[in-house]
Design an enzyme around this catalytic site. Sequence first.
Site, short mmCIF file in Angstrom:
data_model
loop_
_atom_site.label_atom_id
_atom_site.label_comp_id
_atom_site.label_asym_id
_atom_site.label_seq_id
_atom_site.Cartn_x
_atom_site.Cartn_y
_atom_site.Cartn_z
N GLU A 7 8.45 0.98 2.69
CA GLU A 7 7.01 1.20 2.59
C GLU A 7 6.24 -0.08 2.30
O GLU A 7 5.08 -0.21 2.67
CB GLU A 7 6.72 2.24 1.49
CG GLU A 7 5.26 2.57 1.34
CD GLU A 7 5.01 3.80 0.49
OE1 GLU A 7 3.94 3.87 -0.14
OE2 GLU A 7 5.87 4.70 0.47
N LYS A 8 6.91 -1.02 1.65
CA LYS A 8 6.23 -2.27 1.28
C LYS A 8 7.25 -3.41 1.27
O LYS A 8 8.46 -3.17 1.14
CB LYS A 8 5.53 -2.13 -0.07
CG LYS A 8 6.44 -1.66 -1.20
CD LYS A 8 5.69 -1.52 -2.51
CE LYS A 8 4.82 -0.30 -2.53
NZ LYS A 8 5.60 0.97 -2.63
N ASP A 104 8.51 5.43 0.17
CA ASP A 104 8.61 5.87 -1.22
C ASP A 104 8.98 7.36 -1.26
O ASP A 104 8.62 8.13 -0.36
CB ASP A 104 7.28 5.65 -1.94
CG ASP A 104 7.07 4.17 -2.28
OD1 ASP A 104 8.01 3.38 -2.08
OD2 ASP A 104 5.97 3.82 -2.73
N ASP A 106 8.04 10.26 -1.98
CA ASP A 106 7.04 11.30 -2.19
C ASP A 106 6.47 11.68 -0.83
O ASP A 106 6.90 11.15 0.20
CB ASP A 106 5.94 10.83 -3.15
CG ASP A 106 5.26 9.55 -2.69
OD1 ASP A 106 5.41 9.18 -1.49
OD2 ASP A 106 4.58 8.91 -3.50
N TYR A 323 10.68 4.71 -10.34
CA TYR A 323 9.52 4.91 -9.47
C TYR A 323 8.32 5.44 -10.25
O TYR A 323 8.42 6.45 -10.95
CB TYR A 323 9.91 5.89 -8.36
CG TYR A 323 8.81 6.16 -7.37
CD1 TYR A 323 8.35 5.16 -6.52
CD2 TYR A 323 8.23 7.42 -7.27
CE1 TYR A 323 7.35 5.39 -5.61
CE2 TYR A 323 7.22 7.67 -6.35
CZ TYR A 323 6.78 6.66 -5.53
OH TYR A 323 5.79 6.90 -4.63
N ARG A 325 5.12 6.62 -9.31
CA ARG A 325 4.21 7.68 -8.86
C ARG A 325 4.87 9.05 -8.93
O ARG A 325 4.67 9.90 -8.06
CB ARG A 325 3.73 7.39 -7.44
CG ARG A 325 2.79 6.19 -7.35
CD ARG A 325 2.46 5.85 -5.90
NE ARG A 325 1.45 4.81 -5.80
CZ ARG A 325 1.70 3.51 -5.87
NH1 ARG A 325 2.94 3.10 -6.06
NH2 ARG A 325 0.74 2.62 -5.77
#
Length: 788
Positions: A7-8, A104, A106, A323, A325
């Site tokens: 994701e990043k 991520d 989610d 993580y 979030r």
Amino acid sequence: MRLFIAEKPSVGRELSQVLPDSQNAKRHDGYIVQGDDVITWAFGHMLEQVEPGEYDEKYKFWRFESLPILPTSWKLKIKSSSAKQFKVISDLIKKATTIVNAGDPDREGQLLIDEMLDYLGNTKPVERILLNALDEKSMRYALEHMQDNKKYQPLKDSALARSRADWLMGMNLSRAYTLEQQHLGNKVTFPIGRVKTPTLALVVRRERELQNFVPVEYYVLQVQYGHEKGAFWATWKPKDTQQGLDPDGHMLDQTILNDLRDRLMQSPEGTVSLVEKKKKKEGQRLPFSLSSLQIVAGKLYNYTPQEVLDIAQKLYEKKYTSYPRSDCEYLPVNQLSDGKAILSNLVNMGHKELAAWAKDSNPAIKSRAWNDSKVTAHHAIIPTTVRCPLHTLSKGEQNIYFLIAQAYIAQFYQEHVYEHTRIEVTHQEELFTTTGRVVIDLGWKALYKKVKSTEESEENQEDEEKSLPPVRKGDAVTAKDSKVDQRKTKPPSRFTSATLVQAMKEIHKYVKDEELKKQLKDVSGIGTEATRATIIDDLIHNKKNPFLKEEGKKKILIPTESAYTLVDALPDSLLYPDATAQWEERLAKMSEGTERIDVFLEDQTKFVVQLIEDVKRRVGNTAKIAMPKSETGGKRTGPNRNPSIAQQTGRSCPKCKTGELLLRKGKFGEFYGCSGFPTCKYTENVSSPKENVSGARESRVTEGNTSSTAKVSMPQRPREEIIPPIPLSDGKVLDDTHKEYTCPRCKKGYLIQYESQLEPVWKCSEGQACRTTCADVEGKPAIYANRK
């Protein structure tokens, strides 16, 4: 070739460290190659939904006749800022044999990788890796337990449904309610959000509660009773039929209590009518989700939710915590064995309190937090097995790490055990009660003695930790002393960013429907762990139009004038969180595979369409009332003739070629203005049509009593009269006799006619407590003008 898409960039780099042949990794622009594996990364969402005008040219201008906007086939486009990296990812996908979604863990992380694969028409096999932490052990475990990406289709659907529902509401309702206000002469732009709007309404309603709050003085009678084993104080509990009580059970008449007190002390003998002792256990506090961390950090350190998220993200990227979030407060049982290593690191990290607590903990204890059935795609936020050097952290990072570590250590302490005692005394047929709470084993609460007020609930604080004498039912007691205390009811507290997050999470407390309140008690609230901070931050720091401002050391949230204007213009179905909370519950079910995306979006569409129809009906009624004689055959009379008119001319705008010139009236007389304002700001002088006076005449488009500039084009209706904006300050009262004009919003006050610059306006008699305003139509409030 196996292609990992993270994701990043930071996650991509960490992933590279645990994949085979990491020592021979070759770095390229936007990706890393090592053996048969390639690691690349996104920068969050690389795609975005297109604007309405990209579906059809007719949607480029805000007009009633183009609403609702309901895409039959949803379109995405590459973000301009992501074009270069998207090309890198696209080229790598063409070369890959297998792809791994490393977003991520989610629903948004699932979607942002999947939507790229869908956009590119990928047909190659895709696996899913869930990276709940970036320490080596956690990442290797995740690599060994990858699954077919298709298993996570429900998670993707949930994110997709959320995104499309937000688009439908934002694009349609922002236009509808903005155009309605423009039709009434209020030159504002209303950004309507599925979560943002009810969140803002919470703050506005709280502020109005405070404005209307009148403290009530009441009185409490306490009596000290003597017993052979000791004395204790007890509080009078009045019967429901007792005179002098308000609806909340407060005694308002001091004389009644003084008389009762005198009577009781004259005959001081009473009897213990109830003794209730219960040994109770309180399980270890759960580790943190993001919301619970934001709430506690806000109260202890005055951090905003966004600051907490940013700090937690940094700790995660440094591998010190898991993580950030996460919406979960539970832990997988297979990580229980990590307890020894993590506790050992905390003993030696250089923090005095954490070291002492960790040293006294017992890794053999298994708290209620270790529960696989309650772990979602990610577990609670905890320290990782990587030792955290305290001295290398910033002050904010130290504070957040402390909270996370403290909650983790608490899992390895015994339960908190106490004895709860309740005594009731009957004295001259009056009831007196007292409670006591005696700690037997402090347990995990030994870690929280300094922050009792923050960490303990109000219910637990009600019982003072005090010993009561060992009395028995039927024992005689004697009144030794008494007192009547004067107290005042307390107003509700203003929201801070942290307590607003808490309100969003515990949204069942604020819904209007009592039955729904019960149903929603166990749902996750409105918004997500990742979006709540962003939503609040945007309400405060929106550069064009902030709706909230922070004041004082505690940074309490105060609504701006724009907030009142927005809330006053919208229906309860958008202001109360009932519907939004239900949708969040359905999105949660969708992520579990028990709700269908097409059914959800169909219901969302019906909701949006109904609201637009309501707006159009109101605007249509108002337009009929405001028509001049030439259009309706009626005659305009009275002092409310409005000089601000938008009349179609049939001439195209010579500048943009797409808009139409409308004849308007402003402070300086008539002028022609483009219907495409503010995209096109072309204006013409009526006396010299060819003369472009856009620079000199632009102010005419913003005539009236407001300094804000119109953000959308005016609806194009034949000779439609625009009702002028309401002045900020009250003018002279013209008519205060029509008390039958009940305020439609607060239902308490009535509408009063005031003098204004252009024509009269009507305002609620409740003043600042309500702030409702209404245009004048032929000597009546507009909302009453078409009623017989």
